[in-house]
Design a protein around this motif. Structure first.
Motif, mmCIF file in Angstrom:
data_model
loop_
_atom_site.group_PDB
_atom_site.id
_atom_site.type_symbol
_atom_site.label_atom_id
_atom_site.label_comp_id
_atom_site.label_asym_id
_atom_site.label_seq_id
_atom_site.Cartn_x
_atom_site.Cartn_y
_atom_site.Cartn_z
ATOM 1 N N ARG A 68 40.729 68.193 68.600
ATOM 2 C CA ARG A 68 39.565 67.311 68.574
ATOM 3 C C ARG A 68 39.956 65.927 68.074
ATOM 4 O O ARG A 68 39.468 64.905 68.568
ATOM 5 C CB ARG A 68 38.470 67.897 67.683
ATOM 6 C CG ARG A 68 37.776 69.123 68.258
ATOM 7 C CD ARG A 68 36.590 69.511 67.427
ATOM 8 N NE ARG A 68 35.590 68.436 67.421
ATOM 9 C CZ ARG A 68 34.607 68.359 66.539
ATOM 10 N NH1 ARG A 68 34.509 69.272 65.581
ATOM 11 N NH2 ARG A 68 33.741 67.378 66.598
ATOM 12 N N GLY A 71 41.797 64.099 70.832
ATOM 13 C CA GLY A 71 40.853 63.697 71.864
ATOM 14 C C GLY A 71 40.004 62.515 71.402
ATOM 15 O O GLY A 71 39.704 61.612 72.198
ATOM 16 N N PHE A 72 39.636 62.505 70.133
ATOM 17 C CA PHE A 72 38.831 61.414 69.600
ATOM 18 C C PHE A 72 39.614 60.101 69.620
ATOM 19 O O PHE A 72 39.103 59.063 70.063
ATOM 20 C CB PHE A 72 38.395 61.756 68.174
ATOM 21 C CG PHE A 72 37.561 60.689 67.509
ATOM 22 C CD1 PHE A 72 36.225 60.524 67.838
ATOM 23 C CD2 PHE A 72 38.111 59.845 66.557
ATOM 24 C CE1 PHE A 72 35.450 59.547 67.239
ATOM 25 C CE2 PHE A 72 37.361 58.858 65.957
ATOM 26 C CZ PHE A 72 36.018 58.713 66.291
ATOM 27 N N ALA A 74 42.182 59.367 71.489
ATOM 28 C CA ALA A 74 42.396 58.972 72.887
ATOM 29 C C ALA A 74 41.150 58.303 73.451
ATOM 30 O O ALA A 74 41.236 57.320 74.208
ATOM 31 C CB ALA A 74 42.770 60.190 73.717
ATOM 32 N N GLN A 75 39.979 58.804 73.077
ATOM 33 C CA GLN A 75 38.730 58.218 73.564
ATOM 34 C C GLN A 75 38.541 56.806 73.003
ATOM 35 O O GLN A 75 38.104 55.896 73.710
ATOM 36 C CB GLN A 75 37.553 59.107 73.159
ATOM 37 C CG GLN A 75 36.228 58.697 73.784
ATOM 38 C CD GLN A 75 35.110 59.638 73.386
ATOM 39 O OE1 GLN A 75 35.261 60.452 72.484
ATOM 40 N NE2 GLN A 75 33.981 59.520 74.056
ATOM 41 N N ARG A 78 40.799 54.493 74.817
ATOM 42 C CA ARG A 78 40.386 54.315 76.209
ATOM 43 C C ARG A 78 39.189 53.371 76.308
ATOM 44 O O ARG A 78 39.141 52.495 77.174
ATOM 45 C CB ARG A 78 40.046 55.671 76.832
ATOM 46 C CG ARG A 78 39.679 55.590 78.319
ATOM 47 C CD ARG A 78 39.653 56.952 78.962
ATOM 48 N NE ARG A 78 38.714 57.868 78.329
ATOM 49 C CZ ARG A 78 39.068 58.907 77.572
ATOM 50 N NH1 ARG A 78 40.360 59.157 77.349
ATOM 51 N NH2 ARG A 78 38.163 59.695 77.037
ATOM 52 N N HIS A 79 38.212 53.541 75.416
ATOM 53 C CA HIS A 79 36.996 52.727 75.489
ATOM 54 C C HIS A 79 37.107 51.427 74.702
ATOM 55 O O HIS A 79 36.450 50.449 75.030
ATOM 56 C CB HIS A 79 35.794 53.522 74.982
ATOM 57 C CG HIS A 79 35.418 54.681 75.855
ATOM 58 N ND1 HIS A 79 34.735 54.527 77.046
ATOM 59 C CD2 HIS A 79 35.661 56.006 75.727
ATOM 60 C CE1 HIS A 79 34.546 55.714 77.606
ATOM 61 N NE2 HIS A 79 35.108 56.637 76.819
ATOM 62 N N VAL A 83 33.241 54.313 68.939
ATOM 63 C CA VAL A 83 33.072 55.699 69.367
ATOM 64 C C VAL A 83 32.763 56.516 68.123
ATOM 65 O O VAL A 83 33.374 56.314 67.067
ATOM 66 C CB VAL A 83 34.349 56.239 70.053
ATOM 67 C CG1 VAL A 83 34.187 57.715 70.382
ATOM 68 C CG2 VAL A 83 34.643 55.430 71.312
#
Length: 351
Positions: A68, A71-72, A74-75, A78-79, A83
């Motif tokens: 998790r 993934g956080f 990476a998000q 990416r954005h 987030v």
């Protein structure tokens, strides 16, 4: 706050940024994966010093949910913009702290960092737990009313044994209903001030014996030699709950013989020993004795019941302690002060 060498030229700006943040905050270097900076709130939240956090990575704070976390991050990369996500943090002592993390990419001195701000969610979770308990208590109270009605009907039965059992059922349900009502009214289960009444120790032991049914349920025996000669001035229901918790813990741990022995002390107080022949308390339980902590009850039958018993003893101005434990059994000792004994009252009246 700590900063790595790459941020030295921007130290003043970053310091002002961090100082203005009330919540715990971290600067994460996406390239190295480590912390480039932390503020004082982050140190206080996790229990680490700034130098200690400087040697750690986000994975050290979230070792229980690495996928998790990855993934956080990476998000966020990416954005780029803010987030949010729920990621509990492991503090220095190992405690998991519920938190919401908001993060964003920020440029500093030609390099991109992740600014992560943590919102402590412990108060929110406690509030939600309180709401859940009140809902459960409300429904439980309504359910027990039916048991109370059945007990009233059985109390008019022709068989005296049935009437005696009905009386015990009614008292147990009344105790539970009173605790439910106090929880609903106050939003907590804080114990009320003891309502003192005079009774022999043998009376409360007899009710404990009836409540746990040691012979029928566990093939065990409960004895109380000399209990009829010990008169107490205490809250009957609270002392019943205290002894009941200790007896149930002992049976759950495998004890087959229980003994409750009372004696007067030189200072006119009363000492009550609760003795069992169980396997003894494991070291892990002894280290957290009387603390309400998850996982303790799984070993040796101790945990919430002991915490409740300890609180009830303190509520009387007394003390509950572990007198002895080993492979041959365990002894808990309840000491009630002179003010909580009828013997002290009688002696004072005679003087």
């Amino acid at each position: 706050m700590i900063l790595n060498d790459a941020l030295a030229r921007s130290a003043d700006a970053v310091t002002r940024l961090f100082d203005e943040l009330y919540d715990p905050a971290f600067l994460i270097d996406p390239e190295t994966g480590g912390f480039a900076g932390v503020n004082h709130a982050a140190c206080a939240f996790l229990g680490y010093s700034a130098d200690e956090l400087g040697a750690l990575t986000p994975a050290d704070i979230h070792p229980h949910e690495i996928p998790r976390l990855e993934g956080f991050i990476a998000q966020v990369r990416r954005h780029g913009r803010w987030v949010a996500g729920d990621l509990s943090c492991r503090a220095r002592g190992g405690t998991l702290l519920p938190a919401q993390i908001r993060a964003s990419l920020i440029p500093l001195d030609g390099h991109e960092y992740i600014l992560a701000i943590i919102r402590d969610r412990r108060d929110e979770e406690l509030a939600e737990l309180g709401r859940s308990i009140r809902k459960l208590t409300h429904d439980l109270r309504n359910t027990m009313v039916a048991s109370q009605l059945m007990g009233d009907r059985l109390s008019r039965h022709d068989d005296p044994m049935v009437r005696r059992s009905a009386e015990l059922i009614t008292r147990s349900v009344d105790r539970a209903l009173e605790m439910c009502q106090r929880t609903l009214e106050a939003g907590s289960a804080v114990e009320h001030t003891p309502r003192h009444e005079r009774f022999p120790l043998s009376d409360v032991v007899a009710e404990v014996d009836a409540a746990i049914g040691p012979e029928e349920i566990a093939g065990a025996t409960l004895g109380a030699p000399g209990a009829a000669g010990i008169t107490l001035d205490a809250d009957f229901d609270q002392l019943f709950r205290l002894l009941l918790n200790l007896a149930r813990n002992a049976l759950a741990a495998g004890a087959t013989e229980l003994s409750i022995q009372g004696s007067y002390r030189d200072d006119q107080g009363v000492c009550i020993d609760i003795i069992d022949n169980g396997p003894g308390l494991p070291q892990a339980v002894r280290e957290q004795l009387f603390n309400e902590k998850p996982g303790v009850s799984a070993s040796g039958g101790a945990g919430l019941g002991l915490a409740i018993a300890w609180e009830l003893a303190r509520n009387h101005g007394g003390e509950l302690s572990l007198a002895d434990t080993g492979p041959d059994g365990t002894t808990f000792r309840l000491v009630l002060p002179a003010a909580a004994t009828a013997k002290h009252i009688a002696d004072a009246a005679a003087r």
